[in-house]
Design an enzyme around this catalytic site. Structure first.
Site, mmCIF file in Angstrom:
data_model
loop_
_atom_site.group_PDB
_atom_site.id
_atom_site.type_symbol
_atom_site.label_atom_id
_atom_site.label_comp_id
_atom_site.label_asym_id
_atom_site.label_seq_id
_atom_site.Cartn_x
_atom_site.Cartn_y
_atom_site.Cartn_z
ATOM 1 C CG HIS A 163 33.574 -37.494 -18.673
ATOM 2 N ND1 HIS A 163 32.339 -37.297 -19.276
ATOM 3 C CD2 HIS A 163 33.607 -38.792 -18.299
ATOM 4 C CE1 HIS A 163 31.654 -38.433 -19.236
ATOM 5 N NE2 HIS A 163 32.403 -39.364 -18.658
ATOM 6 C CB SER A 284 54.302 -14.252 -28.132
ATOM 7 O OG SER A 284 53.793 -12.957 -27.898
ATOM 8 C CE LYS A 290 51.897 -17.944 -24.915
ATOM 9 N NZ LYS A 290 50.703 -17.127 -24.979
ATOM 10 C CD GLU A 297 47.225 -22.704 -31.107
ATOM 11 O OE1 GLU A 297 46.898 -22.404 -29.969
ATOM 12 O OE2 GLU A 297 47.932 -21.956 -31.824
#
Ligand code: ARG
Length: 468
Positions: A163, A284, A290, A297
Site C-alpha cells: 500500500h 526545467s 529541477k 515518466e
C-alpha cells in the site's frame, strides 16, 4: 509505367475502364508504412521464385533474373534511392513494378500461384519473428543491468512497501530481482508467441490454394519457418499472431511502467533512494534546480499506446468474415507502433538502470519510520514464547502503539514496558527488533535474506542465460 494512360492500375486495372479517384488512393495506399517490410517482401519473393523454378512452373533463367532484380531493388531501397509510389498502393506492387522495369517478362511470372494476401501475411510474420529476437536480446540486456545492481546491493537494506506504506525490511537487490523475474516471463511470452508466428502462409494464394504444383514445404523451409500453415483460408485471414505479439508487448510495457513509477518515486527528494544520471534526466526551463525523471515518466506512459495498439487490431478483427478483407491492412501500424515503443522503453530503462546510483543511507533512514520489524516481533512471540499468531499480532500491535506514543522506534521501547504488555516476552526479543536481523531472518526460499537473494541472482544468471 505504373499506370496506363487512363490512370488504371497496371497491376490490377484490366477489368476497369477508368482509374481510382484520388480519395480512393488516399484511403487505399499503405506504402507510407508498409515499406518497412521491404526486406521480408523480397525474401519471400526470392523463396517463391526458387520454388516456382524447382517445381518447373517457371524457368531457372526467369528465377535467376528475378533474384538479380530483387537484389538490386533491395540495394536501392536500403540506399534510399528507391522512388516509392502511392499509386502503386503497397510494398508488394512497388517492388513488383520496379522488378518488371529491371528484368521484364520474368518479373511478370513471379506472381504465379501467389496473391498479395499470402504475401503480406508472410511478410508480417517474418518481420515479427525478427523483432521478437531483438526484443528478447534487449530484455536480456535489461535483466543483466538489473542483476548487476542487485548483486551490488544484495544486502543493502530498504523498506519493502505494501500500500506504499513501510511494511518489512527488504534488500534493494531483492526488490530489483523481482523485475528480473517479471522480465523473464515476458521473454517467455514472446518466445511462446514466436512459435505461432513462425508458420508460413506463403502459397495459400488468395484464399483457397492454387492449381499449380507448388511446394509450400520448400518455401516454408527456405524462409526458416517451422512449417506451412495447414489451411489456406486460415493462413490469409488470421492475425492472431500479431495480436499475441502486441499482448506480450503490452504486458512487458506494463512491467516496465511499474519499475518506471518506482524510479520516479525513489528519485524524489522525499525518498532520495536513488540518483538518476544526467543522461536520463532533464532540466526545467523555469526552475533552475529541477532534475526531472522524464525518461522514467515516458516509460511509465508507454503502455497507454501499446494497449491501444492491441485493442485496435482486436477491434479490427472482431466480427470480420473470412477470408481476406482490406480491413486487415490496418494490422501494420499498430504492430509497428507497439514494437517501436516497446523497444524504446526497454532500452531507455536499461540506460537508467545501468547509470542509477543507489543511496543506501537514505534507504536505511527510511527504515526508522513505520516499525518495519513489527511482524518479526509477532513471529518471535510465536516461536519463542508459544503465543498463537493472532495473539502475537495483537500484542505486537499494542507495542507499536506504545512506540508511536513515545515517538520512538520499536527497538527503543524499554523491555520492561514491552513485558508489561505481553508478560510471556523474553529479553532475547531485542535481537529481532533490528531491521538487519529482520531481513537476515527471512531466508525462506524466495525470501529477502541477503544469502537467499544471492541464490536468486545465481539461479537467474543460469536460467536466463545472463552473462554478468
Ligand atoms: N496492402 C495489403 C495489406 O496490407 C496487401 C494485401 C492486398 N490484398 C488485396 N486483396 N487487395 O493487407
Amino acid at each position: 509505367m505504373s499506370e496506363t494512360s487512363k490512370g488504371k492500375s497496371a497491376i490490377w486495372g484490366g477489368r476497369f475502364a477508368g482509374g481510382p479517384s484520388q480519395l480512393m488512393q488516399d484511403i487505399n495506399a499503405s506504402i507510407s508504412y508498409d515499406q518497412k517490410l521491404y526486406r521480408q517482401d523480397i525474401a519471400g519473393s526470392k523463396a517463391h521464385a526458387t520454388m516456382l523454378a524447382d517445381t518447373g512452373i517457371i524457368s531457372q533463367d526467369d528465377k535467376d533474373a528475378i533474384h538479380r532484380g530483387l537484389d538490386q531493388i533491395e540495394g536501392e531501397i536500403a540506399a534510399g534511392e528507391f522512388a516509392f509510389s502511392e499509386v502503386l498502393e503497397d510494398i508488394h506492387m512497388n517492388i513488383e513494378t520496379r522488378l518488371a522495369e529491371l528484368v521484364g517478362d520474368a518479373a511478370r511470372r513471379l506472381h504465379t500461384a501467389r496473391s498479395r494476401n499470402d504475401q503480406v501475411a508472410t511478410d508480417i510474420r517474418l518481420w515479427m519473428r525478427a523483432q521478437i529476437d531483438e526484443i528478447d536480446a534487449a530484455l536480456a540486456h535489461l535483466q543483466t543491468a538489473l542483476l548487476a545492481q542487485a548483486d551490488t546491493h544484495a544486502a543493502t537494506l530498504m523498506p519493502g512497501f505494501t500500500h506504499l506504506q513501510v511494511a518489512q525490511p527488504v534488500t534493494f537487490g531483492f526488490h530489483l530481482m523481482a523485475y528480473v523475474e517479471m522480465l523473464g516471463r515476458d521473454r517467455g511470452r514472446f518466445a511462446d508467441c514466436r512459435k505461432r508466428v513462425n508458420e508460413s502462409p506463403l502459397g495459400a494464394a488468395a484464399l483457397a490454394g492454387t492449381s499449380f504444383p507448388i511446394d509450400r514445404h520448400q518455401t516454408a523451409s527456405l524462409l526458416g519457418f517451422d512449417r506451412p500453415m495447414e489451411n489456406a483460408m486460415d493462413a490469409v485471414s488470421s492475425r492472431d499472431a500479431a495480436v499475441e505479439f502486441m499482448a506480450a508487448a503490452a504486458m512487458c510495457a506494463t512491467h516496465l511502467s511499474r519499475l518506471a513509477e518506482e524510479i520516479v518515486i525513489w528519485s524524489t527528494d522525499r525518498f532520495a533512494f536513488i540518483t538518476l544520471s544526467d543522461a536520463f534526466t532533464t532540466g526545467s526551463s523555469i526552475m533552475p534546480q529541477k532534475r526531472n525523471p522524464d525518461a522514467a515518466e515516458l516509460v511509465r506512459a508507454k503502455p497507454g499506446r501499446i494497449m491501444g495498439d492491441l485493442i485496435t487490431l482486436l477491434t479490427v478483427l472482431k466480427g470480420l468474415p473470412l477470408a481476406y478483407g482490406k480491413d486487415m491492412q490496418e494490422d501494420k501500424e499498430p504492430v509497428f507502433d507497439a514494437e517501436a515503443n516497446l523497444m524504446l522503453a526497454i532500452t531507455a530503462m536499461t540506460g537508467m538502470i545501468d547509470d542509477m546510483k543507489a543511496n543506501p543511507e537514505a534507504m536505511r533512514r527510511a527504515l526508522t519510520a513505520g516499525h518495519p520489524a513489527a511482524t518479526d516481533l509477532a513471529d518471535f512471540m510465536v516461536r519463542e514464547c508459544g503465543l498463537p499468531f493472532r495473539d502475537a499480532h495483537h500484542a505486537s500491535g499494542a507495542i507499536v502503539a506504545l512506540a508511536d506514543e513515545k515517538g520512538c522506534g520499536l527497538e527503543e521501547v524499554p523491555f520492561a514496558e514491552m513485558q508489561a504488555i505481553e508478560p510471556r516476552l523474553t529479553e532475547k526479543v531485542m535481537a529481532v527488533l533490528s531491521v538487519e536481523g529482520a531481513a537476515q531472518a527471512r531466508m525462506s526460499f524466495g525470501g529477502t535474506a541477503p544469502d537467499e537473494v544471492r541464490r536468486q541472482i545465481a539461479t537467474a544468471r543460469s536460467r536466463y542465460g545472463l552473462t554478468t
